[in-house]
Design a protein around this motif. Structure first.
Motif, PDB file in Angstrom:
ATOM      1  N   ARG A   2     -32.178   6.152   6.730  1.00  0.00           N
ATOM      2  CA  ARG A   2     -31.732   4.814   7.099  1.00  0.00           C
ATOM      3  C   ARG A   2     -31.071   4.125   5.917  1.00  0.00           C
ATOM      4  O   ARG A   2     -30.045   3.451   6.058  1.00  0.00           O
ATOM      5  N   LEU A   3     -31.642   4.288   4.734  1.00  0.00           N
ATOM      6  CA  LEU A   3     -31.058   3.684   3.549  1.00  0.00           C
ATOM      7  C   LEU A   3     -29.737   4.350   3.192  1.00  0.00           C
ATOM      8  O   LEU A   3     -28.780   3.681   2.795  1.00  0.00           O
ATOM      9  N   ALA A   4     -29.688   5.673   3.349  1.00  0.00           N
ATOM     10  CA  ALA A   4     -28.442   6.379   3.063  1.00  0.00           C
ATOM     11  C   ALA A   4     -27.334   5.932   4.006  1.00  0.00           C
ATOM     12  O   ALA A   4     -26.170   5.830   3.623  1.00  0.00           O
ATOM     13  N   GLN A   5     -27.701   5.628   5.251  1.00  0.00           N
ATOM     14  CA  GLN A   5     -26.719   5.146   6.218  1.00  0.00           C
ATOM     15  C   GLN A   5     -26.135   3.814   5.759  1.00  0.00           C
ATOM     16  O   GLN A   5     -24.956   3.515   6.001  1.00  0.00           O
ATOM     17  N   ALA A   6     -26.933   3.016   5.077  1.00  0.00           N
ATOM     18  CA  ALA A   6     -26.477   1.707   4.629  1.00  0.00           C
ATOM     19  C   ALA A   6     -25.426   1.804   3.533  1.00  0.00           C
ATOM     20  O   ALA A   6     -24.675   0.852   3.311  1.00  0.00           O
ATOM     21  N   ILE A   7     -25.342   2.936   2.841  1.00  0.00           N
ATOM     22  CA  ILE A   7     -24.390   3.064   1.748  1.00  0.00           C
ATOM     23  C   ILE A   7     -23.295   4.084   2.022  1.00  0.00           C
ATOM     24  O   ILE A   7     -22.358   4.195   1.228  1.00  0.00           O
ATOM     25  N   SER A   8     -23.396   4.831   3.126  1.00  0.00           N
ATOM     26  CA  SER A   8     -22.442   5.900   3.392  1.00  0.00           C
ATOM     27  C   SER A   8     -21.505   5.539   4.532  1.00  0.00           C
ATOM     28  O   SER A   8     -21.972   5.182   5.614  1.00  0.00           O
ATOM     29  N   PRO A   9     -20.196   5.614   4.326  1.00  0.00           N
ATOM     30  CA  PRO A   9     -19.274   5.441   5.448  1.00  0.00           C
ATOM     31  C   PRO A   9     -19.570   6.471   6.529  1.00  0.00           C
ATOM     32  O   PRO A   9     -20.076   7.557   6.251  1.00  0.00           O
ATOM     33  N   LEU A  10     -19.242   6.130   7.764  1.00  0.00           N
ATOM     34  CA  LEU A  10     -19.556   7.025   8.880  1.00  0.00           C
ATOM     35  C   LEU A  10     -18.844   8.357   8.775  1.00  0.00           C
ATOM     36  O   LEU A  10     -19.275   9.345   9.345  1.00  0.00           O
TER      37      LEU A  10
ATOM     38  N   LEU B 215     -31.081  -0.390  -8.938  1.00  0.00           N
ATOM     39  CA  LEU B 215     -31.796  -1.568  -8.479  1.00  0.00           C
ATOM     40  C   LEU B 215     -33.078  -1.783  -9.290  1.00  0.00           C
ATOM     41  O   LEU B 215     -33.414  -2.919  -9.651  1.00  0.00           O
ATOM     42  N   ARG B 216     -33.794  -0.716  -9.584  1.00  0.00           N
ATOM     43  CA  ARG B 216     -35.011  -0.844 -10.389  1.00  0.00           C
ATOM     44  C   ARG B 216     -34.687  -1.338 -11.795  1.00  0.00           C
ATOM     45  O   ARG B 216     -35.423  -2.149 -12.367  1.00  0.00           O
ATOM     46  N   ARG B 217     -33.589  -0.854 -12.332  1.00  0.00           N
ATOM     47  CA  ARG B 217     -33.196  -1.287 -13.681  1.00  0.00           C
ATOM     48  C   ARG B 217     -32.862  -2.779 -13.695  1.00  0.00           C
ATOM     49  O   ARG B 217     -33.189  -3.492 -14.650  1.00  0.00           O
ATOM     50  N   LYS B 218     -32.233  -3.266 -12.623  1.00  0.00           N
ATOM     51  CA  LYS B 218     -31.795  -4.660 -12.578  1.00  0.00           C
ATOM     52  C   LYS B 218     -32.883  -5.616 -12.102  1.00  0.00           C
ATOM     53  O   LYS B 218     -32.904  -6.791 -12.484  1.00  0.00           O
ATOM     54  N   LEU B 219     -33.797  -5.121 -11.238  1.00  0.00           N
ATOM     55  CA  LEU B 219     -34.781  -5.999 -10.612  1.00  0.00           C
ATOM     56  C   LEU B 219     -36.202  -5.785 -11.122  1.00  0.00           C
ATOM     57  O   LEU B 219     -37.086  -6.587 -10.813  1.00  0.00           O
ATOM     58  N   GLY B 220     -36.412  -4.694 -11.852  1.00  0.00           N
ATOM     59  CA  GLY B 220     -37.761  -4.377 -12.325  1.00  0.00           C
ATOM     60  C   GLY B 220     -38.229  -3.057 -11.752  1.00  0.00           C
ATOM     61  O   GLY B 220     -38.013  -2.765 -10.565  1.00  0.00           O
ATOM     62  N   GLU B 221     -38.871  -2.261 -12.572  1.00  0.00           N
ATOM     63  CA  GLU B 221     -39.256  -0.907 -12.172  1.00  0.00           C
ATOM     64  C   GLU B 221     -40.264  -0.877 -11.030  1.00  0.00           C
ATOM     65  O   GLU B 221     -40.334   0.094 -10.282  1.00  0.00           O
ATOM     66  N   THR B 222     -41.053  -1.934 -10.881  1.00  0.00           N
ATOM     67  CA  THR B 222     -42.098  -1.931  -9.848  1.00  0.00           C
ATOM     68  C   THR B 222     -41.674  -2.654  -8.577  1.00  0.00           C
ATOM     69  O   THR B 222     -42.479  -2.816  -7.661  1.00  0.00           O
TER      70      THR B 222
ATOM     71  N   THR C 153     -27.941 -13.439   2.299  1.00  0.00           N
ATOM     72  CA  THR C 153     -27.268 -12.421   3.103  1.00  0.00           C
ATOM     73  C   THR C 153     -25.882 -12.850   3.558  1.00  0.00           C
ATOM     74  O   THR C 153     -25.074 -12.000   3.952  1.00  0.00           O
ATOM     75  N   ALA C 154     -25.600 -14.135   3.542  1.00  0.00           N
ATOM     76  CA  ALA C 154     -24.273 -14.613   3.927  1.00  0.00           C
ATOM     77  C   ALA C 154     -23.284 -14.478   2.773  1.00  0.00           C
ATOM     78  O   ALA C 154     -22.127 -14.105   2.964  1.00  0.00           O
ATOM     79  N   ARG C 155     -23.741 -14.781   1.555  1.00  0.00           N
ATOM     80  CA  ARG C 155     -22.865 -14.750   0.387  1.00  0.00           C
ATOM     81  C   ARG C 155     -23.007 -13.477  -0.427  1.00  0.00           C
ATOM     82  O   ARG C 155     -22.287 -13.273  -1.408  1.00  0.00           O
ATOM     83  N   HIS C 156     -23.919 -12.606  -0.005  1.00  0.00           N
ATOM     84  CA  HIS C 156     -24.169 -11.345  -0.717  1.00  0.00           C
ATOM     85  C   HIS C 156     -24.497 -11.598  -2.185  1.00  0.00           C
ATOM     86  O   HIS C 156     -23.960 -10.944  -3.087  1.00  0.00           O
ATOM     87  N   GLU C 157     -25.422 -12.542  -2.407  1.00  0.00           N
ATOM     88  CA  GLU C 157     -25.876 -12.853  -3.752  1.00  0.00           C
ATOM     89  C   GLU C 157     -27.379 -12.637  -3.856  1.00  0.00           C
ATOM     90  O   GLU C 157     -28.120 -12.870  -2.902  1.00  0.00           O
ATOM     91  N   VAL C 158     -27.815 -12.201  -5.017  1.00  0.00           N
ATOM     92  CA  VAL C 158     -29.234 -11.972  -5.271  1.00  0.00           C
ATOM     93  C   VAL C 158     -29.617 -12.681  -6.563  1.00  0.00           C
ATOM     94  O   VAL C 158     -28.911 -12.591  -7.579  1.00  0.00           O
TER      95      VAL C 158
ATOM     96  N   GLU D 290     -25.417  -1.366  -3.596  1.00  0.00           N
ATOM     97  CA  GLU D 290     -26.752  -1.746  -4.047  1.00  0.00           C
ATOM     98  C   GLU D 290     -27.291  -2.891  -3.201  1.00  0.00           C
ATOM     99  O   GLU D 290     -28.464  -2.894  -2.821  1.00  0.00           O
ATOM    100  N   PHE D 291     -26.426  -3.856  -2.890  1.00  0.00           N
ATOM    101  CA  PHE D 291     -26.849  -4.961  -2.042  1.00  0.00           C
ATOM    102  C   PHE D 291     -27.248  -4.452  -0.658  1.00  0.00           C
ATOM    103  O   PHE D 291     -28.239  -4.906  -0.076  1.00  0.00           O
ATOM    104  N   GLY D 292     -26.472  -3.508  -0.110  1.00  0.00           N
ATOM    105  CA  GLY D 292     -26.784  -2.959   1.210  1.00  0.00           C
ATOM    106  C   GLY D 292     -28.149  -2.299   1.255  1.00  0.00           C
ATOM    107  O   GLY D 292     -28.908  -2.476   2.213  1.00  0.00           O
TER     108      GLY D 292
END
Length: 221
Positions: free
Chosen positions: A176-184, A200-207, A139-144, A157-159
């Motif tokens: 709540r999730l939409a708030q994480a990606i939408s400017p105020l 995210l599902r495509r990159k991390l797995g569908e399940t 969460t500090a370096r925004h890496e997954v 996507e990270f948010g």
């Protein structure tokens, strides 16, 4: 990460909000007890990852507001951000339920670090690196990383992923999730949210991300 800033000073409030934005944090800024209670005395309080609370407010005492929140069962982390440096005030703030007590002025980088610290503790994480199964979210370096392989995610996507990772296994409402990606300044866009979930599902797995129809999404533990 979306925050609530409770600060009555116009110049300082604007400075803090700009500093937060510079660290990639969105915020809603109110200047008194009444508007702060209006935003937190219902289910909408869950959209805030953290509250920054001044104690000297024009329509009431911030310490009494903090006590009210904790009596009402509000679990959102609260950082007292104040110029009051007396020992008894610091002790009273922490005893009333503050997760941290920060004296003004404070550098933006330190404030952002303290925000990350209290939010990760609230989620049960000891460090800035959150591990959920084969996922490692820094969460500090925004890496997954997935199985130690770096996964390229956009900031939005990270948010979304970080919001889901705060409570693995729990359903997070769409708004709540939409708030994480939408400017105020923009309306919440559920279509954009679904697009990011699909990526995210495509990159991390569908399940990896589960859907609770009509409610929201959860991150599989």
């Amino acid at each position: 990460m979306h925050l609530l800033l409770v600060e009555d000073d116009l110049d300082l409030g604007a400075d803090v909000q700009r500093a937060l934005a510079g660290c990639g944090l969105t915020s809603e800024w109110v200047r008194g007890v009444a508007p702060a209670r209006a935003l937190t005395d219902g289910d909408d309080a869950a959209r805030f990852a953290c509250v920054l609370l001044d104690l000297g407010l024009p329509d009431g005492d911030g310490l009494k507001l903090l006590t009210h929140w904790r009596q009402q069962g509000l679990k959102v982390p609260v950082i007292v951000l104040t110029a009051r440096d007396a020992l008894e005030t610091r002790v009273a703030g922490l005893d009333a339920g503050a997760d941290d007590y920060v004296l003004k002025p404070v550098a933006a980088e330190e404030l952002a670090s303290r925000i990350r610290a209290v939010t990760r503790r609230a989620g049960g994480y000891a460090t800035a690196i959150w591990t959920i199964g084969p996922l490692r979210i820094d969460t500090a370096r925004h890496e997954v990383r997935l199985d130690d392989t770096l996964v390229a995610l956009s900031p939005k996507e990270f948010g979304v992923l970080a919001e889901l990772a705060r409570r693995p296994g729990e359903v997070v409402a769409k708004h709540r999730l939409a708030q994480a990606i939408s400017p105020l300044s923009e309306p919440l866009d559920f279509g954009a949210l679904e697009w990011h979930i699909a990526n995210l599902r495509r990159k991390l797995g569908e399940t990896r991300i589960l859907t609770t129809r009509g409610v929201g999404y959860s991150l599989a533990e």
